[in-house]
Design a protein around this motif. Structure first.
Motif, PDB file in Angstrom:
ATOM      1  N   ARG A   1       0.742  -1.214  -0.158  1.00 49.49           N
ATOM      2  CA  ARG A   1       0.025  -0.021  -0.123  1.00 49.49           C
ATOM      3  C   ARG A   1       0.854   1.344  -0.257  1.00 49.49           C
ATOM      4  O   ARG A   1       0.522   2.273  -0.639  1.00 49.49           O
ATOM      5  CB  ARG A   1      -1.047   0.092   1.372  1.00 49.49           C
ATOM      6  CG  ARG A   1      -1.984   0.976   0.984  1.00 49.49           C
ATOM      7  CD  ARG A   1      -3.011   0.781   2.337  1.00 49.49           C
ATOM      8  NE  ARG A   1      -3.869  -0.567   2.354  1.00 49.49           N
ATOM      9  CZ  ARG A   1      -3.429  -1.394   2.986  1.00 49.49           C
ATOM     10  NH1 ARG A   1      -2.680  -1.284   4.027  1.00 49.49           N
ATOM     11  NH2 ARG A   1      -4.264  -2.681   2.985  1.00 49.49           N
TER      12      ARG A   1
ATOM     13  N   ASP B   1       2.341   1.772  -3.459  1.00 49.94           N
ATOM     14  CA  ASP B   1       1.148   1.768  -4.360  1.00 49.94           C
ATOM     15  C   ASP B   1       1.207   0.751  -5.522  1.00 49.94           C
ATOM     16  O   ASP B   1       0.969   1.017  -6.602  1.00 49.94           O
ATOM     17  CB  ASP B   1       1.537   3.298  -5.075  1.00 49.94           C
ATOM     18  CG  ASP B   1       0.046   3.515  -5.834  1.00 49.94           C
ATOM     19  OD1 ASP B   1      -1.005   3.004  -5.630  1.00 49.94           O
ATOM     20  OD2 ASP B   1       0.147   4.411  -6.663  1.00 49.94           O
ATOM     21  N   ARG B   2       1.479  -0.522  -5.082  1.00 54.11           N
ATOM     22  CA  ARG B   2       1.564  -1.644  -5.973  1.00 54.11           C
ATOM     23  C   ARG B   2       0.082  -2.196  -5.724  1.00 54.11           C
ATOM     24  O   ARG B   2      -0.179  -3.334  -4.951  1.00 54.11           O
ATOM     25  CB  ARG B   2       2.694  -2.639  -5.578  1.00 54.11           C
ATOM     26  CG  ARG B   2       4.084  -2.019  -5.974  1.00 54.11           C
ATOM     27  CD  ARG B   2       5.048  -3.037  -5.557  1.00 54.11           C
ATOM     28  NE  ARG B   2       6.484  -2.356  -5.860  1.00 54.11           N
ATOM     29  CZ  ARG B   2       7.523  -3.444  -5.749  1.00 54.11           C
ATOM     30  NH1 ARG B   2       7.379  -4.727  -5.413  1.00 54.11           N
ATOM     31  NH2 ARG B   2       8.791  -2.918  -5.952  1.00 54.11           N
ATOM     32  N   THR B   3      -0.736  -1.868  -6.462  1.00 54.48           N
ATOM     33  CA  THR B   3      -2.155  -2.350  -6.288  1.00 54.48           C
ATOM     34  C   THR B   3      -2.330  -3.699  -6.656  1.00 54.48           C
ATOM     35  O   THR B   3      -2.888  -4.521  -5.795  1.00 54.48           O
ATOM     36  CB  THR B   3      -3.190  -1.645  -6.833  1.00 54.48           C
ATOM     37  OG1 THR B   3      -2.935  -1.508  -8.705  1.00 54.48           O
ATOM     38  CG2 THR B   3      -3.091   0.169  -6.637  1.00 54.48           C
ATOM     39  N   GLU B   4      -1.718  -4.150  -7.753  1.00 53.75           N
ATOM     40  CA  GLU B   4      -2.028  -5.622  -7.983  1.00 53.75           C
ATOM     41  C   GLU B   4      -1.483  -6.672  -7.194  1.00 53.75           C
ATOM     42  O   GLU B   4      -2.174  -7.440  -6.803  1.00 53.75           O
ATOM     43  CB  GLU B   4      -1.381  -5.786  -9.672  1.00 53.75           C
ATOM     44  CG  GLU B   4      -1.639  -7.008  -9.982  1.00 53.75           C
ATOM     45  CD  GLU B   4      -1.271  -7.361 -11.587  1.00 53.75           C
ATOM     46  OE1 GLU B   4      -1.252  -8.485 -12.037  1.00 53.75           O
ATOM     47  OE2 GLU B   4      -1.003  -6.226 -12.232  1.00 53.75           O
ATOM     48  N   GLU B   5      -0.067  -6.206  -6.647  1.00 53.86           N
ATOM     49  CA  GLU B   5       0.506  -7.136  -5.734  1.00 53.86           C
ATOM     50  C   GLU B   5      -0.266  -6.974  -4.382  1.00 53.86           C
ATOM     51  O   GLU B   5      -0.477  -7.894  -3.847  1.00 53.86           O
ATOM     52  CB  GLU B   5       1.982  -6.808  -5.670  1.00 53.86           C
ATOM     53  CG  GLU B   5       2.938  -6.965  -6.750  1.00 53.86           C
ATOM     54  CD  GLU B   5       4.425  -6.575  -6.422  1.00 53.86           C
ATOM     55  OE1 GLU B   5       4.907  -7.037  -5.412  1.00 53.86           O
ATOM     56  OE2 GLU B   5       4.877  -5.760  -7.289  1.00 53.86           O
ATOM     57  N   LEU B   6      -1.004  -5.995  -4.203  1.00 56.33           N
ATOM     58  CA  LEU B   6      -1.583  -5.842  -2.735  1.00 56.33           C
ATOM     59  C   LEU B   6      -2.923  -6.461  -2.863  1.00 56.33           C
ATOM     60  O   LEU B   6      -3.384  -7.289  -1.871  1.00 56.33           O
ATOM     61  CB  LEU B   6      -2.168  -4.407  -2.839  1.00 56.33           C
ATOM     62  CG  LEU B   6      -3.108  -4.026  -1.399  1.00 56.33           C
ATOM     63  CD1 LEU B   6      -2.433  -4.405  -0.343  1.00 56.33           C
ATOM     64  CD2 LEU B   6      -3.512  -2.400  -1.543  1.00 56.33           C
ATOM     65  N   ALA B   7      -3.586  -6.580  -4.136  1.00 52.49           N
ATOM     66  CA  ALA B   7      -4.622  -7.487  -4.383  1.00 52.49           C
ATOM     67  C   ALA B   7      -4.284  -9.155  -4.191  1.00 52.49           C
ATOM     68  O   ALA B   7      -5.163  -9.911  -3.526  1.00 52.49           O
ATOM     69  CB  ALA B   7      -5.252  -7.311  -5.696  1.00 52.49           C
TER      70      ALA B   7
ATOM     71  N   HIS C   1      -3.698 -10.056  -0.715  1.00 52.80           N
ATOM     72  CA  HIS C   1      -4.898 -10.190  -0.004  1.00 52.80           C
ATOM     73  C   HIS C   1      -5.790 -11.531  -0.400  1.00 52.80           C
ATOM     74  O   HIS C   1      -6.270 -12.063   0.568  1.00 52.80           O
ATOM     75  CB  HIS C   1      -5.955  -8.880  -0.401  1.00 52.80           C
ATOM     76  CG  HIS C   1      -7.149  -9.080   0.423  1.00 52.80           C
ATOM     77  ND1 HIS C   1      -7.252  -8.816   1.879  1.00 52.80           N
ATOM     78  CD2 HIS C   1      -8.280  -9.331   0.122  1.00 52.80           C
ATOM     79  CE1 HIS C   1      -8.643  -8.796   2.055  1.00 52.80           C
ATOM     80  NE2 HIS C   1      -9.288  -9.049   0.802  1.00 52.80           N
TER      81      HIS C   1
ATOM     82  N   LEU D   1     -11.275  -6.469  -6.286  1.00 49.87           N
ATOM     83  CA  LEU D   1      -9.971  -6.047  -6.161  1.00 49.87           C
ATOM     84  C   LEU D   1      -9.189  -5.565  -7.756  1.00 49.87           C
ATOM     85  O   LEU D   1      -9.535  -6.105  -8.447  1.00 49.87           O
ATOM     86  CB  LEU D   1      -9.184  -6.780  -5.367  1.00 49.87           C
ATOM     87  CG  LEU D   1      -9.522  -7.017  -4.055  1.00 49.87           C
ATOM     88  CD1 LEU D   1      -8.701  -8.089  -3.023  1.00 49.87           C
ATOM     89  CD2 LEU D   1      -9.576  -5.699  -3.120  1.00 49.87           C
ATOM     90  N   PRO D   2      -8.312  -4.646  -7.593  1.00 47.22           N
ATOM     91  CA  PRO D   2      -7.474  -4.562  -8.980  1.00 47.22           C
ATOM     92  C   PRO D   2      -6.652  -5.364  -9.376  1.00 47.22           C
ATOM     93  O   PRO D   2      -5.469  -5.178  -9.334  1.00 47.22           O
ATOM     94  CB  PRO D   2      -7.007  -3.084  -8.484  1.00 47.22           C
ATOM     95  CG  PRO D   2      -6.568  -3.075  -6.941  1.00 47.22           C
ATOM     96  CD  PRO D   2      -7.805  -3.804  -6.337  1.00 47.22           C
TER      97      PRO D   2
END
Length: 519
Positions: free
Chosen positions: A271, A274-280, A283, A306-307
């Protein structure tokens, strides 16, 4: 009158009578009295008969050293009277040990002097009782049976002093006990596997310098060790900010957090970056820790929005749909199995639950227990094939394995039978008939079924190999006849049973004048 002090020669020889009279000694003693006088002296007379006198003194000295209970402090030195062969006093045992500890790095000559000094010492008075310690075992680090396991136990009541260091160790290695190391030295020690404390690096600048030294060393274990120290001693905001500009260390930290399963910190890191795909994805990975099927299904439902990338989003949707189907199928089949009214469940009881199984396993399960169900039901194999877009090869391979295991040969035949637009039927196998033959033989299919599918193999060499391997005699004989290969047919004649129908068929072909053999 006072004759004055009595004098003695160092050699211990008896003085002449004239000399004795000059010295004031009695003149009227007999020879026996003189011998008694000399033998009763506090000094032992020297005799040439005692040739091993020096050796006996050495043994006495060794026994005296071995009889010490422990090593006394400086105050105990006053209680010991020590006289060397020359009559000169020497230091105490405690003094000798301190001299050894202070000169452990001295030259070999100095150690020889200390050894000779201790070896040629005798002790006139030993106030301590007999002990099980010896000086040699002290320096070797061993004690005699029945004594303490280590000298640290024996000296626990004494002040913390280094009584006997390791004599053969270089001076430079004594720095191992010091914490005054630079970042580069610390990293080198970590790389060599030596233990050293990182707590002395307290400022942020020192910690970052330590991390940079570890990265420059290109050793993943050292980098990870330093990152664990930084993770424990820095707040996560400062840690994330500094690692953002150090990509090598950042990748090591991400891998480490994945290995230990610290999902919370990993999500905070993604977070922050700002790595949204790895964050998703991180999760989504948490569903592995949820055992309850209903709760896992609800969690997967929250992951759909999720993105993810387009491909990953489709997989997440399929995962949710599959688990939803499995919950429905499991509840229905458990009810049918307990009721005992369905023949397939009576003959072949289920060995495991279908929940959380892969898609291919679910398809095999449906082909095994629900092959004839209509397409509209959730457990229908055709419904699963269309819903999850299973390829024809995968579907045929899975259905063939399931139906052959049940020995449902009619369903196997229908699986490969197709009809064209003119109404003609034809057998077609997307996986190749050679694989069909292998699967059928693995499930103990009859020879007639095997021969039918071996004949459908297009490649002649493959057909002959399969027919020979699975003993499909008619296929081998007919193929050799079609190839007009007399020699191969003769060679195969020796492999069939004597007097069998196959041997008679081969003999009839070999004697037939209508076949023009190539060889």
């Amino acid at each position: 009158p006072n004759p004055g002090p009595t004098l003695f020669f160092q050699s211990g020889r008896p003085l002449a009578s004239g000399v004795r009279s000059g010295l004031g000694l009695p003149m009227n003693r007999t020879k026996g009295d003189e011998e008694e006088y000399w033998n009763s002296s506090k000094f032992k007379a020297f005799t040439f008969d005692d040739e091993d006198d020096e050796l006996s003194q050495l043994k006495e000295s060794k026994r005296a050293v071995n009889s010490l209970r422990d090593f006394v402090d400086d105050d105990d030195d006053d209680d010991l009277e020590r006289v060397s062969w020359s009559g000169e006093p020497v230091g105490s045992i405690s003094w000798s040990i301190r001299e050894t500890a202070g000169n452990s790095g001295s030259t070999h000559e100095g150690r020889e002097q200390l050894k000779s000094r201790n070896s040629f010492s005798s002790y006139a008075q030993l106030p301590k009782p007999t002990s099980t310690y010896s000086l040699s075992s002290f320096f070797r680090g061993r004690t005699r049976p029945g004594s303490f396991q280590s000298l640290s136990d024996a000296l626990s009541d004494t002040p913390a002093k280094t009584y006997a260091p390791e004599l053969g160790r270089p001076k430079g290695e004594y720095r191992d006990y010091s914490n005054d190391w630079s970042p580069s030295d610390t990293v080198r020690r970590l790389r060599k596997g030596k233990v050293c404390s990182l707590e002395r690096f307290r400022s942020l600048q020192d910690k970052l310098q330590l991390l940079e030294e570890a990265v420059s060393m290109h050793d993943g274990n050292v980098i990870t060790a330093v990152l664990i120290f930084l993770k424990r001693t820095l707040c996560k905001e400062i840690l994330f900010r500094e690692l953002e500009v150090r990509q090598v260390a950042l990748r090591h930290l991400i891998h480490f957090l994945k290995e230990i399963g610290d999902q919370k910190l990993l999500l905070d890191l993604f977070r922050f970056l700002d790595r949204t795909e790895e964050l998703a994805l991180s999760h989504y990975r948490e569903h592995l820790n949820i055992q309850d099927p209903e709760k896992r299904k609800e969690f997967l439902k929250t992951c759909i929005g999720l993105p993810f990338s387009a491909e990953d989003s489709a997989h997440i949707q399929d995962h949710y749909t599959l688990l939803e189907r499995q919950i429905i199928i499991e509840a229905n089949d458990r009810h049918l199995e307990l009721a005992g009214q369905t023949e397939i469940f009576r003959k072949h009881p289920r060995k495991a639950s279908i929940l959380n199984m892969p898609l291919v396993t679910t398809l095999f399960y449906s082909c095994f227990y629900h092959y004839t169900e209509a397409e509209g039901t959730f457990s229908s194999p055709i419904n699963l094939k269309k819903t999850f877009k299973i390829p024809d090869k995968q579907y045929v391979l899975t259905a063939l394995a399931a139906r052959a295991k049940l020995r449902a040969w009619h369903d196997v035949d229908a699986l490969f039978t197709t009809k064209n637009w003119l109404g003609y039927t034809k057998k077609r196998a997307p996986i190749g008939f050679h694989r069909v033959v292998e699967i059928l033989h693995k499930n103990s299919a009859p020879v007639q079924i095997l021969q039918e599918y071996v004949n459908l193999v297009e490649d002649v060499d493959t057909k002959l190999n399969l027919a020979t391997k699975f003993k499909c005699h008619d296929v081998v004989i007919d193929t050799c006849r079609d190839l007009k290969d007399r020699q191969q047919l003769l060679a195969y004649r020796s492999k069939v049973d004597k007097g069998s129908a196959e041997e008679e068929k081969i003999d009839a072909l070999l004697s037939s004048p209508q076949i023009r053999w190539k060889n």
